[in-house]
Design a protein around this motif. Structure first.
Motif, PDB file in Angstrom:
ATOM      1  N   PRO A   2       0.827  -1.212   0.000  1.00  0.00           N
ATOM      2  CA  PRO A   2       0.000   0.000   0.000  1.00  0.00           C
ATOM      3  C   PRO A   2       0.863   1.266   0.000  1.00  0.00           C
ATOM      4  O   PRO A   2       1.876   1.342   0.697  1.00  0.00           O
ATOM      5  CB  PRO A   2      -0.801  -0.115   1.297  1.00  0.00           C
ATOM      6  N   CYS A   3       0.442   2.255  -0.795  1.00  0.00           N
ATOM      7  CA  CYS A   3       1.200   3.510  -0.859  1.00  0.00           C
ATOM      8  C   CYS A   3       1.001   4.298   0.425  1.00  0.00           C
ATOM      9  O   CYS A   3      -0.018   4.182   1.099  1.00  0.00           O
ATOM     10  CB  CYS A   3       0.774   4.325  -2.079  1.00  0.00           C
ATOM     11  N   CYS A   4       1.997   5.122   0.739  1.00  0.00           N
ATOM     12  CA  CYS A   4       1.956   5.893   1.987  1.00  0.00           C
ATOM     13  C   CYS A   4       2.253   7.363   1.730  1.00  0.00           C
ATOM     14  O   CYS A   4       2.646   8.094   2.640  1.00  0.00           O
ATOM     15  CB  CYS A   4       2.953   5.315   2.995  1.00  0.00           C
ATOM     16  N   HIS A   5       2.093   7.798   0.477  1.00  0.00           N
ATOM     17  CA  HIS A   5       2.392   9.181   0.126  1.00  0.00           C
ATOM     18  C   HIS A   5       1.259   9.754  -0.721  1.00  0.00           C
ATOM     19  O   HIS A   5       0.489   9.017  -1.327  1.00  0.00           O
ATOM     20  CB  HIS A   5       3.706   9.265  -0.659  1.00  0.00           C
ATOM     21  N   TRP A   6       1.171  11.066  -0.741  1.00  0.00           N
ATOM     22  CA  TRP A   6       0.194  11.731  -1.589  1.00  0.00           C
ATOM     23  C   TRP A   6       0.716  11.798  -3.023  1.00  0.00           C
ATOM     24  O   TRP A   6       1.837  12.231  -3.273  1.00  0.00           O
ATOM     25  CB  TRP A   6      -0.086  13.150  -1.087  1.00  0.00           C
ATOM     26  N   GLY A   7      -0.097  11.337  -3.964  1.00  0.00           N
ATOM     27  CA  GLY A   7       0.206  11.478  -5.382  1.00  0.00           C
ATOM     28  C   GLY A   7      -1.032  12.045  -6.044  1.00  0.00           C
ATOM     29  O   GLY A   7      -1.544  13.086  -5.642  1.00  0.00           O
ATOM     30  N   ARG A   8      -1.549  11.332  -7.053  1.00  0.00           N
ATOM     31  CA  ARG A   8      -2.827  11.739  -7.633  1.00  0.00           C
ATOM     32  C   ARG A   8      -3.977  11.431  -6.677  1.00  0.00           C
ATOM     33  O   ARG A   8      -5.063  11.991  -6.804  1.00  0.00           O
ATOM     34  CB  ARG A   8      -3.047  11.022  -8.973  1.00  0.00           C
ATOM     35  N   THR A   9      -3.737  10.492  -5.756  1.00  0.00           N
ATOM     36  CA  THR A   9      -4.746  10.090  -4.779  1.00  0.00           C
ATOM     37  C   THR A   9      -4.119  10.070  -3.380  1.00  0.00           C
ATOM     38  O   THR A   9      -2.897  10.034  -3.246  1.00  0.00           O
ATOM     39  CB  THR A   9      -5.307   8.684  -5.119  1.00  0.00           C
TER      40      THR A   9
ATOM     41  N   PRO B 101      -2.924   8.636   0.415  1.00  0.00           N
ATOM     42  CA  PRO B 101      -2.250   7.385   0.797  1.00  0.00           C
ATOM     43  C   PRO B 101      -3.252   6.274   1.132  1.00  0.00           C
ATOM     44  O   PRO B 101      -4.230   6.511   1.849  1.00  0.00           O
ATOM     45  CB  PRO B 101      -1.445   7.780   2.032  1.00  0.00           C
ATOM     46  N   CYS B 102      -2.985   5.085   0.627  1.00  0.00           N
ATOM     47  CA  CYS B 102      -3.855   3.950   0.932  1.00  0.00           C
ATOM     48  C   CYS B 102      -3.693   3.492   2.383  1.00  0.00           C
ATOM     49  O   CYS B 102      -4.616   2.917   2.958  1.00  0.00           O
ATOM     50  CB  CYS B 102      -3.574   2.793  -0.023  1.00  0.00           C
ATOM     51  N   THR B 103      -2.514   3.731   2.958  1.00  0.00           N
ATOM     52  CA  THR B 103      -2.324   3.368   4.369  1.00  0.00           C
ATOM     53  C   THR B 103      -3.328   4.112   5.246  1.00  0.00           C
ATOM     54  O   THR B 103      -3.836   3.555   6.235  1.00  0.00           O
ATOM     55  CB  THR B 103      -0.893   3.691   4.819  1.00  0.00           C
ATOM     56  N   ASP B 104      -3.645   5.359   4.912  1.00  0.00           N
ATOM     57  CA  ASP B 104      -4.629   6.122   5.683  1.00  0.00           C
ATOM     58  C   ASP B 104      -5.993   5.430   5.662  1.00  0.00           C
ATOM     59  O   ASP B 104      -6.663   5.311   6.700  1.00  0.00           O
ATOM     60  CB  ASP B 104      -4.769   7.542   5.127  1.00  0.00           C
ATOM     61  N   ALA B 105      -6.413   4.991   4.464  1.00  0.00           N
ATOM     62  CA  ALA B 105      -7.718   4.349   4.336  1.00  0.00           C
ATOM     63  C   ALA B 105      -7.765   3.034   5.114  1.00  0.00           C
ATOM     64  O   ALA B 105      -8.784   2.697   5.726  1.00  0.00           O
ATOM     65  CB  ALA B 105      -8.033   4.101   2.864  1.00  0.00           C
ATOM     66  N   ILE B 106      -6.671   2.280   5.097  1.00  0.00           N
ATOM     67  CA  ILE B 106      -6.617   0.999   5.816  1.00  0.00           C
ATOM     68  C   ILE B 106      -6.744   1.233   7.319  1.00  0.00           C
ATOM     69  O   ILE B 106      -7.456   0.499   8.022  1.00  0.00           O
ATOM     70  CB  ILE B 106      -5.300   0.268   5.467  1.00  0.00           C
ATOM     71  N   LEU B 107      -6.079   2.256   7.800  1.00  0.00           N
ATOM     72  CA  LEU B 107      -6.155   2.577   9.227  1.00  0.00           C
ATOM     73  C   LEU B 107      -7.540   3.106   9.605  1.00  0.00           C
ATOM     74  O   LEU B 107      -8.108   2.705  10.634  1.00  0.00           O
ATOM     75  CB  LEU B 107      -5.090   3.611   9.587  1.00  0.00           C
ATOM     76  N   GLU B 108      -8.101   3.963   8.752  1.00  0.00           N
ATOM     77  CA  GLU B 108      -9.418   4.537   9.042  1.00  0.00           C
ATOM     78  C   GLU B 108     -10.513   3.476   9.123  1.00  0.00           C
ATOM     79  O   GLU B 108     -11.419   3.574   9.955  1.00  0.00           O
ATOM     80  CB  GLU B 108      -9.776   5.567   7.964  1.00  0.00           C
ATOM     81  N   ARG B 109     -10.401   2.455   8.278  1.00  0.00           N
ATOM     82  CA  ARG B 109     -11.442   1.417   8.244  1.00  0.00           C
ATOM     83  C   ARG B 109     -11.141   0.266   9.191  1.00  0.00           C
ATOM     84  O   ARG B 109     -11.830  -0.738   9.203  1.00  0.00           O
ATOM     85  CB  ARG B 109     -11.618   0.905   6.802  1.00  0.00           C
TER      86      ARG B 109
ATOM     87  N   VAL C 101       7.837   4.722  -1.363  1.00  0.00           N
ATOM     88  CA  VAL C 101       7.150   3.685  -0.568  1.00  0.00           C
ATOM     89  C   VAL C 101       8.212   2.727  -0.011  1.00  0.00           C
ATOM     90  O   VAL C 101       8.639   2.863   1.122  1.00  0.00           O
ATOM     91  CB  VAL C 101       6.101   2.937  -1.410  1.00  0.00           C
ATOM     92  N   ALA C 102       8.640   1.775  -0.838  1.00  0.00           N
ATOM     93  CA  ALA C 102       9.790   0.893  -0.535  1.00  0.00           C
ATOM     94  C   ALA C 102       9.862   0.431   0.915  1.00  0.00           C
ATOM     95  O   ALA C 102      10.848   0.668   1.606  1.00  0.00           O
ATOM     96  CB  ALA C 102      11.087   1.585  -0.936  1.00  0.00           C
ATOM     97  N   GLY C 103       8.812  -0.207   1.394  1.00  0.00           N
ATOM     98  CA  GLY C 103       8.794  -0.734   2.752  1.00  0.00           C
ATOM     99  C   GLY C 103       8.174   0.198   3.773  1.00  0.00           C
ATOM    100  O   GLY C 103       7.782  -0.238   4.868  1.00  0.00           O
ATOM    101  N   LYS C 104       8.057   1.472   3.419  1.00  0.00           N
ATOM    102  CA  LYS C 104       7.516   2.436   4.378  1.00  0.00           C
ATOM    103  C   LYS C 104       6.026   2.207   4.630  1.00  0.00           C
ATOM    104  O   LYS C 104       5.537   2.395   5.747  1.00  0.00           O
ATOM    105  CB  LYS C 104       7.746   3.865   3.879  1.00  0.00           C
ATOM    106  N   GLY C 105       5.296   1.815   3.561  1.00  0.00           N
ATOM    107  CA  GLY C 105       3.865   1.575   3.725  1.00  0.00           C
ATOM    108  C   GLY C 105       3.595   0.454   4.708  1.00  0.00           C
ATOM    109  O   GLY C 105       2.749   0.574   5.612  1.00  0.00           O
ATOM    110  N   ALA C 106       4.321  -0.656   4.559  1.00  0.00           N
ATOM    111  CA  ALA C 106       4.157  -1.788   5.473  1.00  0.00           C
ATOM    112  C   ALA C 106       4.549  -1.403   6.889  1.00  0.00           C
ATOM    113  O   ALA C 106       3.887  -1.803   7.863  1.00  0.00           O
ATOM    114  CB  ALA C 106       4.993  -2.976   4.981  1.00  0.00           C
ATOM    115  N   GLN C 107       5.615  -0.601   7.028  1.00  0.00           N
ATOM    116  CA  GLN C 107       6.078  -0.222   8.367  1.00  0.00           C
ATOM    117  C   GLN C 107       5.079   0.696   9.063  1.00  0.00           C
ATOM    118  O   GLN C 107       4.873   0.580  10.283  1.00  0.00           O
ATOM    119  CB  GLN C 107       7.440   0.456   8.265  1.00  0.00           C
ATOM    120  N   ILE C 108       4.453   1.601   8.336  1.00  0.00           N
ATOM    121  CA  ILE C 108       3.434   2.483   8.928  1.00  0.00           C
ATOM    122  C   ILE C 108       2.302   1.658   9.517  1.00  0.00           C
ATOM    123  O   ILE C 108       1.815   1.937  10.628  1.00  0.00           O
ATOM    124  CB  ILE C 108       2.912   3.480   7.868  1.00  0.00           C
TER     125      ILE C 108
END
Length: 371
Positions: free
Chosen positions: A76-83, A85-93, A109-116
């Motif tokens: 899952p991405c953890c940065h703002w791009g065109r959309t 971060p998906c990590t935010d949505a996973i945490l919110e739900r 991303v490179a491991g940062k998404g999983a670590q978050i």
């Protein structure tokens, strides 16, 4: 790893493939959300700029996903791009666990998404069906790392290695099933490239003719701008984006530009032809992440010698046609010694009607570096 984990990840892989031809230069990603061993939500990255797979799957849930397992083919991405971060949505739900096919090579991303997610207390398991997930996005992995297109050299030949009869007749080497597969590839890859010799000999359209398909950007290697103004490529340039790679600007390039062709000025190689490494860098800067190289034989060898080819697709028909002067898929000067030959890796053979598709990877350095 449980068997069910692989089953759900393979479902996510099937969903991811639905984005083929629509998400470039982004990766194809699929996501499945599971609660009490039941799939309650599915999604995939549908188009570049659209929601990512995780957000689509969460949006499509038939019940509250709190505590559910989420299976996604790419971290899952953890940065703002065109959309967002998906990590935010996973945490919110309030997802309970996350299973990842492979980590994202994007430095953002490179491991940062999983670590978050782990830091927030969500267990994350990586490497579920990793090889399959990496193969699915081989184009993305190459492009994000090298910033140049992933080049697929494609050709069709008879069993005795001929792409046409000695008369030049080449319709058809392979049957309908193989030709349909080629158009699937044209739909999937955003660029298609040939040399001017192919344009002069065959007057091709180089479009995708599958239902609902998307035609790739046409790239013509034409050092001296010899492409005829009345060719089908030029006549359709305002309908299908077309790039002419040249080594100089002149009256011909001006006329072609006026017809709707995008002229790309490239460095010349030692023979005065378009430098393919320079061309790849310029096309990569235009976010063309992959190219289907369809000919001709001289350009095929130049591409192999330059080391830009990453995969070979050889469609082989069970036919024998002979002819000492009949064309072969790869021409040019050729390598001087068998020891210099490029060897394909990770070979697969796929039956297509009466024909066969042989595919293999070329991760090695150019053979010229071994001399």
């Amino acid at each position: 790893m449980q068997k069910n984990d692989q089953t759900f990840m393979r479902r996510a892989l099937e969903l991811a493939k639905r984005g083929a031809g629509r998400v470039s230069p982004n990766p194809m990603v699929g996501c499945v959300i599971v609660k009490d061993s039941r799939i309650i939500g599915e999604g995939w990255h549908e188009q570049c700029g659209g929601l990512h797979a995780e957000r689509n799957a969460l949006q499509n849930c038939t019940e509250d996903p709190a505590g559910a397992d989420l299976y996604v083919t790419l971290e899952p991405c953890c940065h703002w791009g065109r959309t967002p971060p998906c990590t935010d949505a996973i945490l919110e739900r309030k997802i309970g666990r996350v299973f990842v096919g492979c980590l994202d090579p994007n430095p953002l991303v490179a491991g940062k998404g999983a670590q978050i997610l782990r830091d927030a207390g969500i267990p994350v398991e990586t490497g579920v069906c990793e090889d399959e997930c990496r193969r699915l996005n081989e184009v993305f992995f190459h492009y994000i790392t090298h910033k140049t297109p992933f080049v697929v050299l494609k050709y069709a030949m008879t069993l005795d290695g001929k792409t046409a009869a000695h008369t030049g007749d080449s319709r058809w080497v392979t049957d309908e099933a193989a030709r349909a597969h080629v158009h699937e590839t044209r739909n999937r890859l955003p660029g298609i490239m040939v040399g001017v010799g192919t344009v002069l000999a065959d007057d091709p359209l180089l479009t995708c003719r599958m239902e609902g398909g998307r035609s790739p950007v046409r790239i013509i290697c034409d050092s001296r701008a010899r492409t005829p103004l009345d060719s089908r490529i030029v006549r359709t340039a305002r309908e299908v984006p077309t790039i002419l790679a040249v080594t100089e600007q002149n009256e011909r390039t001006a006329a072609l530009a006026a017809a709707g062709i995008d002229i790309l000025l490239c460095k010349a190689d030692a023979q005065g032809h378009v430098c393919l490494t320079d061309l790849m860098e310029q096309l990569g800067a235009q976010q063309i992440d992959s190219i289907l190289l369809e000919g001709g034989s001289s350009l095929a060898f130049s591409a192999l010698e330059a080391g830009i080819v990453r995969k070979v697709q050889a469609y082989i028909a069970p036919k024998l046609i002979g002819g000492a002067e009949a064309k072969t898929p790869v021409g040019g000067a050729g390598f001087a010694k068998m020891a210099d030959a490029l060897t394909l890796q990770n070979l697969t053979v796929t039956p297509l009607g009466e024909d066969f598709l042989l595919e293999g990877d070329l991760p090695c350095s150019p053979a010229s570096s071994k001399k």
